[in-house]
Design a protein around this motif. Structure first.
Motif, PDB file in Angstrom:
ATOM      1  N   ALA A 196       0.833  -1.205   0.000  1.00 44.36           N
ATOM      2  CA  ALA A 196       0.000   0.000   0.000  1.00 44.36           C
ATOM      3  C   ALA A 196       0.864   1.250   0.000  1.00 44.36           C
ATOM      4  CB  ALA A 196      -0.927  -0.003   1.209  1.00 44.36           C
ATOM      5  N   PHE A 197       1.964   1.207   0.749  1.00 50.29           N
ATOM      6  CA  PHE A 197       2.874   2.353   0.768  1.00 50.29           C
ATOM      7  C   PHE A 197       3.545   2.514  -0.592  1.00 50.29           C
ATOM      8  CE2 PHE A 197       7.197   4.020   1.374  1.00 50.29           C
ATOM      9  CZ  PHE A 197       6.887   5.277   1.872  1.00 50.29           C
ATOM     10  N   GLN A 198       3.938   1.413  -1.208  1.00 50.68           N
ATOM     11  CA  GLN A 198       4.539   1.475  -2.537  1.00 50.68           C
ATOM     12  C   GLN A 198       3.581   2.120  -3.536  1.00 50.68           C
ATOM     13  OE1 GLN A 198       6.088  -2.269  -3.904  1.00 50.68           O
ATOM     14  NE2 GLN A 198       7.039  -2.754  -1.943  1.00 50.68           N
ATOM     15  N   ASP A 199       2.320   1.699  -3.492  1.00 50.45           N
ATOM     16  CA  ASP A 199       1.326   2.266  -4.406  1.00 50.45           C
ATOM     17  C   ASP A 199       1.181   3.767  -4.190  1.00 50.45           C
ATOM     18  OD1 ASP A 199       0.864  -0.226  -5.483  1.00 50.45           O
ATOM     19  OD2 ASP A 199      -0.889  -0.636  -4.230  1.00 50.45           O
ATOM     20  N   GLU A 200       1.221   4.178  -2.932  1.00 51.17           N
ATOM     21  CA  GLU A 200       1.108   5.606  -2.611  1.00 51.17           C
ATOM     22  C   GLU A 200       2.265   6.390  -3.213  1.00 51.17           C
ATOM     23  OE1 GLU A 200       1.534   8.389   1.352  1.00 51.17           O
ATOM     24  OE2 GLU A 200       0.706   6.373   1.573  1.00 51.17           O
ATOM     25  N   VAL A 201       3.485   5.844  -3.089  1.00 47.14           N
ATOM     26  CA  VAL A 201       4.665   6.516  -3.640  1.00 47.14           C
ATOM     27  C   VAL A 201       4.610   6.537  -5.163  1.00 47.14           C
ATOM     28  CG1 VAL A 201       7.179   6.404  -3.868  1.00 47.14           C
ATOM     29  CG2 VAL A 201       6.118   5.988  -1.643  1.00 47.14           C
ATOM     30  N   LEU A 202       4.240   5.418  -5.765  1.00 47.23           N
ATOM     31  CA  LEU A 202       4.212   5.320  -7.225  1.00 47.23           C
ATOM     32  C   LEU A 202       3.132   6.203  -7.854  1.00 47.23           C
ATOM     33  CD1 LEU A 202       4.765   1.482  -7.459  1.00 47.23           C
ATOM     34  CD2 LEU A 202       6.260   3.199  -8.448  1.00 47.23           C
ATOM     35  N   ALA A 203       2.148   6.591  -7.067  1.00 49.43           N
ATOM     36  CA  ALA A 203       1.076   7.442  -7.588  1.00 49.43           C
ATOM     37  C   ALA A 203       1.503   8.907  -7.676  1.00 49.43           C
ATOM     38  CB  ALA A 203      -0.160   7.314  -6.706  1.00 49.43           C
ATOM     39  N   ARG A 204       2.643   9.248  -7.090  1.00 50.81           N
ATOM     40  CA  ARG A 204       3.101  10.636  -7.104  1.00 50.81           C
ATOM     41  C   ARG A 204       3.944  10.921  -8.355  1.00 50.81           C
ATOM     42  NH1 ARG A 204       5.821  10.188  -1.162  1.00 50.81           N
ATOM     43  NH2 ARG A 204       3.948   9.606   0.016  1.00 50.81           N
ATOM     44  N   PRO A 205       4.019  12.178  -8.759  1.00 52.32           N
ATOM     45  CA  PRO A 205       4.976  12.536  -9.821  1.00 52.32           C
ATOM     46  C   PRO A 205       6.386  12.541  -9.244  1.00 52.32           C
ATOM     47  CG  PRO A 205       3.793  14.484  -9.045  1.00 52.32           C
ATOM     48  CD  PRO A 205       3.167  13.310  -8.354  1.00 52.32           C
ATOM     49  N   LEU A 206       7.221  11.632  -9.693  1.00 54.50           N
ATOM     50  CA  LEU A 206       8.573  11.478  -9.157  1.00 54.50           C
ATOM     51  C   LEU A 206       9.606  11.935 -10.180  1.00 54.50           C
ATOM     52  CD1 LEU A 206       8.149   7.927  -7.560  1.00 54.50           C
ATOM     53  CD2 LEU A 206       8.033  10.133  -6.387  1.00 54.50           C
ATOM     54  N   VAL A 207      10.684  12.515  -9.673  1.00 50.95           N
ATOM     55  CA  VAL A 207      11.757  13.021 -10.536  1.00 50.95           C
ATOM     56  C   VAL A 207      13.101  12.619  -9.941  1.00 50.95           C
ATOM     57  CG1 VAL A 207      12.847  15.087 -11.494  1.00 50.95           C
ATOM     58  CG2 VAL A 207      10.359  14.994 -11.259  1.00 50.95           C
ATOM     59  N   HIS A 208      13.992  12.108 -10.791  1.00 49.29           N
ATOM     60  CA  HIS A 208      15.354  11.829 -10.342  1.00 49.29           C
ATOM     61  C   HIS A 208      16.078  13.149 -10.088  1.00 49.29           C
ATOM     62  CE1 HIS A 208      15.359   7.539 -10.864  1.00 49.29           C
ATOM     63  NE2 HIS A 208      14.973   7.625 -12.120  1.00 49.29           N
ATOM     64  N   GLU A 209      16.721  13.243  -8.918  1.00 48.96           N
ATOM     65  CA  GLU A 209      17.528  14.416  -8.605  1.00 48.96           C
ATOM     66  C   GLU A 209      18.998  14.014  -8.563  1.00 48.96           C
ATOM     67  OE1 GLU A 209      16.497  17.358  -8.459  1.00 48.96           O
ATOM     68  OE2 GLU A 209      14.333  17.201  -8.154  1.00 48.96           O
ATOM     69  N   PRO A 210      19.947  14.844  -9.033  1.00 50.00           N
ATOM     70  CA  PRO A 210      19.730  16.204  -9.540  1.00 50.00           C
ATOM     71  C   PRO A 210      19.519  16.282 -11.056  1.00 50.00           C
ATOM     72  CG  PRO A 210      22.059  15.819  -9.290  1.00 50.00           C
ATOM     73  CD  PRO A 210      21.381  14.539  -8.870  1.00 50.00           C
ATOM     74  N   GLU A 211      19.313  15.120 -11.699  1.00 49.64           N
ATOM     75  CA  GLU A 211      19.199  15.133 -13.161  1.00 49.64           C
ATOM     76  C   GLU A 211      17.900  15.747 -13.671  1.00 49.64           C
ATOM     77  OE1 GLU A 211      21.357  11.270 -11.977  1.00 49.64           O
ATOM     78  OE2 GLU A 211      19.685  12.477 -11.278  1.00 49.64           O
ATOM     79  N   LYS A 212      16.867  15.839 -12.804  1.00 47.60           N
ATOM     80  CA  LYS A 212      15.552  16.380 -13.199  1.00 47.60           C
ATOM     81  C   LYS A 212      14.887  15.519 -14.267  1.00 47.60           C
ATOM     82  CE  LYS A 212      16.197  20.042 -10.589  1.00 47.60           C
ATOM     83  NZ  LYS A 212      15.468  20.215  -9.302  1.00 47.60           N
ATOM     84  N   VAL A 213      15.098  14.217 -14.208  1.00 45.64           N
ATOM     85  CA  VAL A 213      14.499  13.297 -15.174  1.00 45.64           C
ATOM     86  C   VAL A 213      13.273  12.649 -14.528  1.00 45.64           C
ATOM     87  CG1 VAL A 213      14.846  11.198 -16.529  1.00 45.64           C
ATOM     88  CG2 VAL A 213      16.725  12.834 -16.234  1.00 45.64           C
ATOM     89  N   PRO A 214      12.098  12.731 -15.170  1.00 45.02           N
ATOM     90  CA  PRO A 214      10.891  12.109 -14.608  1.00 45.02           C
ATOM     91  C   PRO A 214      11.042  10.595 -14.475  1.00 45.02           C
ATOM     92  CG  PRO A 214      10.322  13.661 -16.347  1.00 45.02           C
ATOM     93  CD  PRO A 214      11.812  13.482 -16.411  1.00 45.02           C
ATOM     94  N   VAL A 215      10.415  10.046 -13.455  1.00 47.79           N
ATOM     95  CA  VAL A 215      10.441   8.606 -13.203  1.00 47.79           C
ATOM     96  C   VAL A 215       9.151   7.998 -13.729  1.00 47.79           C
ATOM     97  CG1 VAL A 215      10.538   6.815 -11.429  1.00 47.79           C
ATOM     98  CG2 VAL A 215      11.872   8.920 -11.154  1.00 47.79           C
ATOM     99  N   ALA A 216       9.270   6.973 -14.564  1.00 44.66           N
ATOM    100  CA  ALA A 216       8.098   6.270 -15.082  1.00 44.66           C
ATOM    101  C   ALA A 216       7.621   5.261 -14.038  1.00 44.66           C
ATOM    102  CB  ALA A 216       8.436   5.553 -16.386  1.00 44.66           C
ATOM    103  N   PRO A 217       6.373   5.359 -13.569  1.00 45.64           N
ATOM    104  CA  PRO A 217       5.893   4.451 -12.513  1.00 45.64           C
ATOM    105  C   PRO A 217       6.028   2.971 -12.873  1.00 45.64           C
ATOM    106  CG  PRO A 217       4.365   6.281 -12.808  1.00 45.64           C
ATOM    107  CD  PRO A 217       5.363   6.364 -13.926  1.00 45.64           C
ATOM    108  N   ASP A 218       5.717   2.593 -14.103  1.00 42.70           N
ATOM    109  CA  ASP A 218       5.804   1.183 -14.498  1.00 42.70           C
ATOM    110  C   ASP A 218       7.245   0.687 -14.440  1.00 42.70           C
ATOM    111  OD1 ASP A 218       3.100   1.097 -14.869  1.00 42.70           O
ATOM    112  OD2 ASP A 218       3.187   1.343 -17.049  1.00 42.70           O
ATOM    113  N   ALA A 219       8.174   1.524 -14.888  1.00 33.74           N
ATOM    114  CA  ALA A 219       9.587   1.146 -14.842  1.00 33.74           C
ATOM    115  C   ALA A 219      10.054   1.012 -13.397  1.00 33.74           C
ATOM    116  CB  ALA A 219      10.429   2.184 -15.580  1.00 33.74           C
ATOM    117  N   LEU A 220       9.617   1.924 -12.524  1.00 30.30           N
ATOM    118  CA  LEU A 220      10.007   1.848 -11.120  1.00 30.30           C
ATOM    119  C   LEU A 220       9.426   0.598 -10.469  1.00 30.30           C
ATOM    120  CD1 LEU A 220      11.347   2.961  -8.618  1.00 30.30           C
ATOM    121  CD2 LEU A 220       9.378   4.494  -8.291  1.00 30.30           C
TER     122      LEU A 220
END
Length: 262
Positions: free
Chosen positions: A165-189
């Motif tokens: 449930a916690f994983q789903d909560e995190v994966l539902a957010r817009p995530l970005v790799h820092e400091p590269e500023k590259v978006p994280v694809a939820p399916d890939a994560l």
């Protein structure tokens, strides 16, 4: 008798209906400090905490008297050693650290780079110990610092073994790799987390701020729940993950046995 109502008497032991409790304001004052603001003037302390200067000074003086803050000859405030003394009593930090240190020392001797020990606190990883060689590459990690779960070695391990449930909560957010500023694809994560669980190890390759490789493994507690993550950070090209992986996993398993895991 005039129609004006008499002033209300303050009830001892109760705070007035307006304003934050004193403890909340004191915590706001301490939260004004961070890695980029280790020393603050009274004005900076007031602005960063949102507390008026007069109240900030009164609270800061109380915290200084207790040892939570220190004030230099230049009048600037910094965090006091009393907070370090109190923080060292946290069982998830100190007890774990005492068990892990010998094994971390062995890894540090082999890699001559960085060895990290982290626990999960909310939706971040907190670094409770770091061993580093004098000749180790520069890194942004510091003891007591917070690391993202989705883009660091220790973070991926802690996230991979967290409740679904916690994983789903995190994966539902817009995530970005820092400091590269590259978006994280939820399916890939999600696939990455499944691979971490399958291998019992996370491998992260970063190009910024310096090319590096991180290999991390889970540490289990007595109830066979992941309580921490152990990792090594080395320059890219300095060592192969397939060489580092067995050493990190062996150290993590040894720490787990010492903590009562079966």
């Amino acid at each position: 008798m005039s129609g004006a109502s008499a002033p209300a008497h303050r009830v001892r032991g109760r705070r007035p209906p307006q304003g934050e409790p004193v403890v909340d304001r004191a915590l706001s004052l301490l939260a004004a400090f961070d890695a980029g603001h280790r020393s603050l003037t009274l004005g900076e302390l007031s602005r960063r905490s949102g507390i008026p200067p007069s109240s900030a000074l009164r609270l800061a003086n109380r915290l200084t008297a207790w040892g939570a803050l220190e004030r230099g000859d230049d009048g600037r405030f910094s965090v006091g050693l009393r907070l370090w003394e109190v923080a060292s009593l946290a069982p998830r930090g100190q007890g774990l650290r005492q068990v892990a240190m010998p094994f971390m020392g062995d890894l540090a001797e082999v890699t001559r780079q960085h060895v990290l020990l982290a626990v999960r606190e909310g939706d971040e990883a907190v670094l409770v110990e770091r061993l580093s060689s004098h000749h180790a590459m520069p890194v942004l990690y510091r003891v007591g610092g917070r690391l993202p779960l989705h883009s660091t070695g220790v973070g991926l391990v802690l996230l991979a073994f967290a409740d679904p449930a916690f994983q789903d909560e995190v994966l539902a957010r817009p995530l970005v790799h820092e400091p590269e500023k590259v978006p994280v694809a939820p399916d890939a994560l999600r696939r990455t987390l499944a691979e971490v669980r399958r291998q019992g190890m996370a491998t992260v390759r970063r190009a910024s701020p310096a090319p590096l490789v991180t290999v991390a493994a889970p540490i289990f507690g007595a109830e066979h729940r992941v309580v921490a993550a152990l990792s090594v950070v080395v320059p890219r090209g300095g060592a192969e993950p397939r060489q580092l992986g067995p050493a990190v996993r062996t150290a993590a398993r040894s720490i787990s046995r010492m903590l009562g895991a079966h």
